[in-house]
Design an enzyme around this catalytic site. Sequence first.
Site, mmCIF file in Angstrom:
data_model
loop_
_atom_site.group_PDB
_atom_site.id
_atom_site.type_symbol
_atom_site.label_atom_id
_atom_site.label_comp_id
_atom_site.label_asym_id
_atom_site.label_seq_id
_atom_site.Cartn_x
_atom_site.Cartn_y
_atom_site.Cartn_z
ATOM 1 C CG LEU B 11 -2.052 -1.055 1.180
ATOM 2 C CD1 LEU B 11 -2.817 -1.065 2.502
ATOM 3 C CD2 LEU B 11 -3.023 -0.800 0.032
ATOM 4 C CD GLU B 129 0.667 -1.768 -20.333
ATOM 5 O OE1 GLU B 129 0.039 -2.420 -21.167
ATOM 6 O OE2 GLU B 129 1.798 -1.294 -20.570
ATOM 7 N N GLY B 134 5.428 2.589 -16.743
ATOM 8 C CA GLY B 134 4.305 3.090 -15.942
ATOM 9 C C GLY B 134 2.973 3.114 -16.660
ATOM 10 C CB ILE B 136 3.457 4.303 -21.612
ATOM 11 C CG1 ILE B 136 3.886 5.706 -21.190
ATOM 12 C CG2 ILE B 136 3.441 4.163 -23.111
ATOM 13 C CD1 ILE B 136 5.299 6.058 -21.624
ATOM 14 N N GLY B 187 12.613 14.868 -4.061
ATOM 15 C CA GLY B 187 11.892 13.598 -4.085
ATOM 16 C C GLY B 187 11.767 12.976 -5.468
ATOM 17 C CG ASP B 201 13.767 1.576 -13.375
ATOM 18 O OD1 ASP B 201 12.971 0.979 -12.633
ATOM 19 O OD2 ASP B 201 13.406 2.369 -14.261
ATOM 20 C CE LYS B 205 10.723 1.075 -15.567
ATOM 21 N NZ LYS B 205 10.923 2.527 -15.358
#
Lengths: 440, 440
Positions: B11, B129, B134, B136, B187, B201, B205
Site C-alpha cells: 500500500l 503493464e 508506468g 504507457i 523527491g 531499472d 524494463k
Amino acid sequence: MQSVNLGLIGLGTVGGGVARLIMKHHDKYLEHYGIDLVIKRACSRDQAEAERIGLAEGVFTPDWHDVVNDPDIHIVIELVGGEHPATEIFEESFKNGKHVVSANKALLGRHVEHLASLAAECGVQIRCEAAAAGGIPVVHALEHDLVGNDILTIAGIMNGTTNYILSRMQHEGLSFEEVLSAAQAAGYAEADPTADVDGFDAASKIAILSSIGFQTRVTTDDVFMQGIRNVSATDIEMAREFGYTIKLLAIARKTDAGIDVRVHPTMIPNSHQLASVDGAMNAVFVVGDAVGETMLYGAGAGSFPTASAVVGDIMALADPIAKGGAPLPEQEPFGRNMPIRPIDELKTRYYVRLTVEDRLGTLAACTNAFAECGISISHISQTESEDGETCTLIYVTHEALEKDIRKAEATLEALDGIREVSSIIRVENIDAWTEGVFAN
Amino acid sequence: MQSVNLGLIGLGTVGGGVARLIMKHHDKYLEHYGIDLVIKRACSRDQAEAERIGLAEGVFTPDWHDVVNDPDIHIVIELVGGEHPATEIFEESFKNGKHVVSANKALLGRHVEHLASLAAECGVQIRCEAAAAGGIPVVHALEHDLVGNDILTIAGIMNGTTNYILSRMQHEGLSFEEVLSAAQAAGYAEADPTADVDGFDAASKIAILSSIGFQTRVTTDDVFMQGIRNVSATDIEMAREFGYTIKLLAIARKTDAGIDVRVHPTMIPNSHQLASVDGAMNAVFVVGDAVGETMLYGAGAGSFPTASAVVGDIMALADPIAKGGAPLPEQEPFGRNMPIRPIDELKTRYYVRLTVEDRLGTLAACTNAFAECGISISHISQTESEDGETCTLIYVTHEALEKDIRKAEATLEALDGIREVSSIIRVENIDAWTEGVFAN
C-alpha cells in the site's frame, strides 16, 4: 486447437495489405500464439486483385453474401468503406453470429450505436482499431488500457493528408493549392480531397474516439468541422513568429457544459509534442485523470500500417476461438447522451487576419469593432502588401467567446475599407486539456 | 453479474494509488462496464497506510498469506516490489488459482519465464503493464495490438529519474552531481539512486518488453548496461553543437546476429521525437514490419499514472470474471532463446572525449591510436581548458565496432600525455531501427 476462418470483404489498399500480412506471417502466428488464421473467402469486385495477392483458388467470390452466409466463417473483415453495402454486411454478419472487424470510419462515425446494439443483441463483437488513426492502437487504449481513468481530453492529428499539406506549407513556404496539387500527383491526396481537407475524415475519427473514451454518443454530425483550405502561407509564417505551429487538430473534451468536440486548424505552441508531428504521421493525445498526458504516434494510413491494426483486432477475436471458446459479446451501448457543447460557447484565443485598404482610420475602425463585441486584443501587427493598396492586419485576441468572434467577423466585414476577413484561426488553450488530472 | 474480489499486497506509492483510484471510480466501472471491483483484503506492514487510504474495516491484514489464501479473491495485486516475498506471493497465488497483476520489473525482468510457466500450468494469467514505462500501455500494445507484426525494434526513454536529470543538465548547464542532489531533495530521485542512474531499472524494463515483443527470453542480466554518471555538462554542450541530444535509451533490436539489447547514454538527432521528451516523462518507440514506427509517450512513474496501468490490467481480467467466465490462462512461455548479440559486436558511431596535456604531439598520438585500431574519424575538435595545462579533445568516429573502440580506449589510456578518456558516448544509428519495415 481450432482454425479461425476469416471472410475478407474488400481487397483494395487495406484489404490487400491485410491478406498479404496474414499470408506472410501465418506460420509465426501459429507458432507463437497457437492461432491458425485461414482466409476462407475473399470478396472483391475485381478478381484480378485476388490473383495479384496470390489467394488460393476457390477463395475468391464477387458476392459478399457468399462471405457472410458461409457457416464456417468466424470473423468477417469489412474493408469496403462507405455506408452501403457496408451496413448490410455488418447486419447480416451479426445475424449469422459472426464478429466484424472494420476500418470504416465514415460508417462507424455515424451509426456506431445502431451497429453496437445489434452486435450486442447477437452476442458478437465489433472491432474497429483501424477506423481511427490507422496503425496507432488508440481505440484499444481507450477501450481497455485506460478504462481505469476518467478520460478528460482526446486530441490530435488524425488525418495524414492534411498534416502532409500543412507540413510542406510550413517547411517550404508554399500555398495550400500548390501543395495539394503536388500531393495529388504523388498519390498522397485523393483526386477529390474533400473528405480530408474539409475535416470530415478527422471528424469521423474523433466521433468514434470520443464515443468510446467518454462513454457517450458522439456522431460525426455532432462535430464542428472546418478544414484547411483557408490556411495561407502568411498565417503559417505569422504563427511561426509567435512561436506557434498550425495543425488540423481534432479535439474532444469533457466539460461541465457538455462535450466540446471540433476539428479545425489550430495554433499550438512549438514546444508541444503535437507541433513536431510531421508529414503524413498521426498522433493522438489522450488525457486521463489518473494517467495524465499520454500520446500515441504512428502512421495513420497506408496499406500495412492499417493492416497491422486490422490483424491486431482479428487476433484478439481469434485467441479465444482458437482455444475453443468465444470472444465476449459487444457491450450494450451506453444509452447515455451527454450534451454537445455548441461551438458558440467555445472560449479560446483567436488569430484574425484582415486584408484592408491602406488608408487613414481603418486600423482604428477595426480595433474598435473588436472592442464593441467585448473582445480584448493581446497583439496587433500591420504589414503593407506588395500591391501598395492594401495592408494585412493581424490581431491576436485574449480569451473570447466564439459567438463574439462571429459577431466581430460580421461587424468587420461590414466596415468600409475592409477587403476581407482572410482567416480566423483558433489558438488552443493547451492547459485546459489537463484540467482535472489528479495530483500525485 | 458477479463481483470481482481483489487482494492488494503493498500500500505504498503505487498500491495506495491503486486503492484510491478504485474507490474513487468504483461506481463508474460498475455503470459503464458492469464490473463491480471489491477490495476484499489489503496487506501492508503499516496499518496506518490502510487507514489513510480509508479502506473499510476488516480489509487490512499485515500478513500476505491472508490475501493469497482467501478463497473468495479472484485477482492478487502484488505491489511490494523486490524478489522476496514477491516470488512467493506469485507462486502461492497461482497455486490457489488466482491471477496476478504486478508492477514488479525487478522480479519480472529476471524470472518471467519461471513465473509464466507456473501461471500457465495453473491456468491463470500474469499481467504487468505497470512494470514497463508506468502508465504507457506498451506491454499491452506488444502483447495484443501489434501481434500482427514482426517487431523489429523497441527503444526509448524508460526511466524518468535519469531523463529528469539529463533534461535539467541540458537546459540549465548543470553537472550530474548538482542535479542529482536537487532531484533527491525534491523527491524525484531515491536516496540510493543506483537502480535508476546506473541503468538497472531501464534494463529490467527493456528485458520485459523485448521478451514480449520478440517472443524470446531476454533477462535483465542479458542487457548491456551503462548509466549516466559519466555524462558531463561538456558532453551535453558538445552534443548540442552537433545537433544531438543525449538521452539514456534502452534499445532492443532483432538482428541477424541475435538480439541487440542495451541501456546507455545515447546521442540522437534533435529532430527525432525522443529528443524532445523532457523531464520525468517516458516514451517508447516500437517498430513493426507492418505498422512501421510508432511511439507511446506518457508518465513512466508516479502514484496515479502507475495505478492507471494496474487498474487497466485488473479490468481486463475482471471483465470475463464479472460475466461469469474466466480470463484465458497465461500462454506457455516461448521456450525460444534467440542468442544475445554481444556488445562487442555493436557497430555504431562514437563520441569520445579525452582530457590531455597541452603539449606538442598529443593530438597526433591520439589520432594515431584510433587509426591503429582501424577506426576512422569524422570530426575532431580541441578546446583549451581553464587551467591552462590540459586540453579537451573531442573525436567523433565513423561507424566502428565496439570492440575496436575498447581497444582504442586502452591504447589511448596508455599514451603519454593523456590524463583520461573522460567519456565515450554511442551515437545511435536511428536509421537501423526501421530496417525491415514493409514498403507500402
